[in-house]
Design a protein around this motif. Sequence first.
Motif, PDB file in Angstrom:
ATOM      1  N   GLY A  47      12.004 115.971  49.678  1.00 48.60           N
ATOM      2  CA  GLY A  47      10.897 116.111  50.638  1.00 48.60           C
ATOM      3  C   GLY A  47      11.344 116.687  51.966  1.00 48.60           C
ATOM      4  O   GLY A  47      10.597 117.417  52.635  1.00 48.60           O
ATOM      5  N   PHE A  52      21.748 112.623  59.356  1.00 53.16           N
ATOM      6  CA  PHE A  52      20.638 111.741  58.971  1.00 53.16           C
ATOM      7  C   PHE A  52      21.063 110.275  59.008  1.00 53.16           C
ATOM      8  O   PHE A  52      20.360 109.409  59.544  1.00 53.16           O
ATOM      9  CB  PHE A  52      20.140 112.150  57.580  1.00 53.16           C
ATOM     10  CG  PHE A  52      19.464 111.059  56.806  1.00 53.16           C
ATOM     11  CD1 PHE A  52      18.230 110.556  57.210  1.00 53.16           C
ATOM     12  CD2 PHE A  52      20.050 110.534  55.663  1.00 53.16           C
ATOM     13  CE1 PHE A  52      17.603 109.549  56.485  1.00 53.16           C
ATOM     14  CE2 PHE A  52      19.435 109.528  54.934  1.00 53.16           C
ATOM     15  CZ  PHE A  52      18.211 109.035  55.352  1.00 53.16           C
ATOM     16  N   TYR A 106      11.285 114.561  59.644  1.00 50.47           N
ATOM     17  CA  TYR A 106      10.584 113.985  58.497  1.00 50.47           C
ATOM     18  C   TYR A 106      11.421 112.869  57.856  1.00 50.47           C
ATOM     19  O   TYR A 106      10.900 111.801  57.533  1.00 50.47           O
ATOM     20  CB  TYR A 106      10.297 115.085  57.478  1.00 50.47           C
ATOM     21  CG  TYR A 106       9.600 114.612  56.216  1.00 50.47           C
ATOM     22  CD1 TYR A 106       8.283 114.171  56.246  1.00 50.47           C
ATOM     23  CD2 TYR A 106      10.267 114.613  54.999  1.00 50.47           C
ATOM     24  CE1 TYR A 106       7.645 113.740  55.097  1.00 50.47           C
ATOM     25  CE2 TYR A 106       9.632 114.189  53.834  1.00 50.47           C
ATOM     26  CZ  TYR A 106       8.316 113.760  53.893  1.00 50.47           C
ATOM     27  OH  TYR A 106       7.693 113.338  52.741  1.00 50.47           O
ATOM     28  N   ALA A 107      12.721 113.100  57.713  1.00 52.24           N
ATOM     29  CA  ALA A 107      13.589 112.115  57.061  1.00 52.24           C
ATOM     30  C   ALA A 107      13.573 110.783  57.811  1.00 52.24           C
ATOM     31  O   ALA A 107      13.568 109.721  57.196  1.00 52.24           O
ATOM     32  CB  ALA A 107      15.017 112.650  56.969  1.00 52.24           C
ATOM     33  N   CYS A 108      13.549 110.847  59.144  1.00 51.59           N
ATOM     34  CA  CYS A 108      13.691 109.624  59.953  1.00 51.59           C
ATOM     35  C   CYS A 108      12.400 109.241  60.666  1.00 51.59           C
ATOM     36  O   CYS A 108      12.399 108.276  61.426  1.00 51.59           O
ATOM     37  CB  CYS A 108      14.802 109.798  60.972  1.00 51.59           C
ATOM     38  SG  CYS A 108      16.388 110.140  60.231  1.00 51.59           S
ATOM     39  N   ARG A 131       8.219 114.384  47.141  1.00 47.20           N
ATOM     40  CA  ARG A 131       8.222 114.578  48.583  1.00 47.20           C
ATOM     41  C   ARG A 131       8.947 113.411  49.267  1.00 47.20           C
ATOM     42  O   ARG A 131       8.689 113.069  50.418  1.00 47.20           O
ATOM     43  CB  ARG A 131       6.810 114.738  49.127  1.00 47.20           C
ATOM     44  CG  ARG A 131       5.830 113.632  48.727  1.00 47.20           C
ATOM     45  CD  ARG A 131       4.484 113.834  49.381  1.00 47.20           C
ATOM     46  NE  ARG A 131       4.598 113.676  50.794  1.00 47.20           N
ATOM     47  CZ  ARG A 131       4.060 114.490  51.705  1.00 47.20           C
ATOM     48  NH1 ARG A 131       3.321 115.508  51.359  1.00 47.20           N
ATOM     49  NH2 ARG A 131       4.222 114.297  52.983  1.00 47.20           N
ATOM     50  N   GLY A 132       9.876 112.802  48.540  1.00 35.80           N
ATOM     51  CA  GLY A 132      10.640 111.672  49.067  1.00 35.80           C
ATOM     52  C   GLY A 132      11.506 112.082  50.248  1.00 35.80           C
ATOM     53  O   GLY A 132      11.946 113.230  50.343  1.00 35.80           O
ATOM     54  N   ARG A 133      11.732 111.119  51.143  1.00 33.38           N
ATOM     55  CA  ARG A 133      12.557 111.372  52.323  1.00 33.38           C
ATOM     56  C   ARG A 133      14.025 111.159  51.994  1.00 33.38           C
ATOM     57  O   ARG A 133      14.886 111.958  52.325  1.00 33.38           O
ATOM     58  CB  ARG A 133      12.164 110.420  53.453  1.00 33.38           C
ATOM     59  CG  ARG A 133      10.774 110.681  53.983  1.00 33.38           C
ATOM     60  CD  ARG A 133      10.250 109.516  54.809  1.00 33.38           C
ATOM     61  NE  ARG A 133       8.829 109.647  55.034  1.00 33.38           N
ATOM     62  CZ  ARG A 133       8.284 110.060  56.170  1.00 33.38           C
ATOM     63  NH1 ARG A 133       9.034 110.369  57.190  1.00 33.38           N
ATOM     64  NH2 ARG A 133       6.985 110.178  56.282  1.00 33.38           N
TER      65      ARG A 133
END
Lengths: 284, 284
Positions: free
Chosen positions: A184, B153, B192-194, A169-171
Amino acid sequence: MHQLQAAGRAVRAMAEWAKQLAGIKGVMLDISGVLYDSGGEGGGVPIPGSIEAVEKIKASGLKLRFCTNETQATRGKFVAKLQRLGFNILVNEVTAPAPAACRILKERNLRPHLLVHDDLVPEFDQLDKANPNCVVIGDAADNFSYKNLNEAFRVLIGLENPILISLGRGRYYKETDGLKLDVGVYMKALEYACDVQAEVVGKPAKMFFQSALAEMEVEPQQAIMIGDDIVNDVGGAQQCGMRALQVRTGKYRPCDEQHPEVKADGYVNNLAEAVDIIVKQLHK
Amino acid sequence: MHQLQAAGRAVRAMAEWAKQLAGIKGVMLDISGVLYDSGGEGGGVPIPGSIEAVEKIKASGLKLRFCTNETQATRGKFVAKLQRLGFNILVNEVTAPAPAACRILKERNLRPHLLVHDDLVPEFDQLDKANPNCVVIGDAADNFSYKNLNEAFRVLIGLENPILISLGRGRYYKETDGLKLDVGVYMKALEYACDVQAEVVGKPAKMFFQSALAEMEVEPQQAIMIGDDIVNDVGGAQQCGMRALQVRTGKYRPCDEQHPEVKADGYVNNLAEAVDIIVKQLHK
């Protein structure tokens, strides 16, 4: 004078976590961002001192296990690459999400629709994939096209009981040419699209750390995790009862040391520094 | 006998929401899934009865406003397509996210990095896009490649104060060849990424409905929204004080009628049925 003060502070800070090392019998290592930086020609470059650090652990009598969320290649292919880079590492020393997921799929009679990297597909060769009744996503990188994500979405939303299994579930992670989105992010995308919650196989899932500990044959309180991901490596290992260090390599960012939820037992500049201190304590 | 009972139930169910129509002065229509199904050659097909239903509203004396989250083309190009399909619709009757976002970007001196459909880009022609200090995402469809999402991103995570503006937050929509992932899914991915929260311009944002109401010159309680999206059309309009009907066309699914959070004021088979009932009540 200022330099001396800074050096003094560094030694004191180092000493704090080093004092807590009593009873350590095993070391668990993340791979990407700790042993090497992935990407580019040859598949990546070793982080200085890491090749020797692995040898040093093996020579110390400590147990060693590699625990990775790597899903861009089969475990065999991935280990072969690390060997080519100069690491003393064997397939049976590595805990990785895809083989763990395969066991779960078999146990539960699940037929996966795969959204993974081309090089990971052989890991699922033994499974029936006709009429899928679940979706498995890994770090598919360029395979995360709109078309492919939409296809996985349609399979999932068409299921009466939608099951989404995510290999981590890594970003994001760091490659030689910069940060890259990790699985993720796409897990969250599908969770939102279908209003489901993914089952995570890989770090930071407790079961994943537990199976790595079992393979290493040590108890959580006897093991220390070393990783570059404050949430998935450090937080996950601590949740499991292990101690955990964050290295200042790979995807590490200075703000990680002020993370609102996770505090590492120690922060080190790199794997070599961590291993030096751990091995030194061992002989006291 | 069974058919008669069913018909009786349908009439009773219909009558319930129709009784609540007193004071209605304006109708707000979603476009995709209500007027037409998008996709395929020619860009889509009108939903039977919808062309006539629009004419009927215009002839009735009710005010009419189209309120869409469409961001695959400029408003001008989108309206031209609807006109070709046979709809009596003008550019200045349509509230859409991109022009609203442009006003916001100008007001706040924001320079966007765009992750949108190629055909939407001209909508942002007047804005400075050098050294971006925010990311704007729309329904980019095939432009949602791994490469493009990763680029957005990197811009976002590189900003000291990361601002993500999303043109809608829909999960998916229906085209003639099936369900398609919508912008909200990619908004969640970047959130979610940031570790940021997007600002949504478009339905279900309150400000977006309010500006459509202002353009229609009616109060919320004098307006009724008709859409196929239980959350973004129906829920959003109700949050704003409007009444709202869900049509059983477009992306409608039977389970929407048991949605845990949103209950429409009424459910109708299609736009034509809704307009028949609304106009009939007007003349009582």
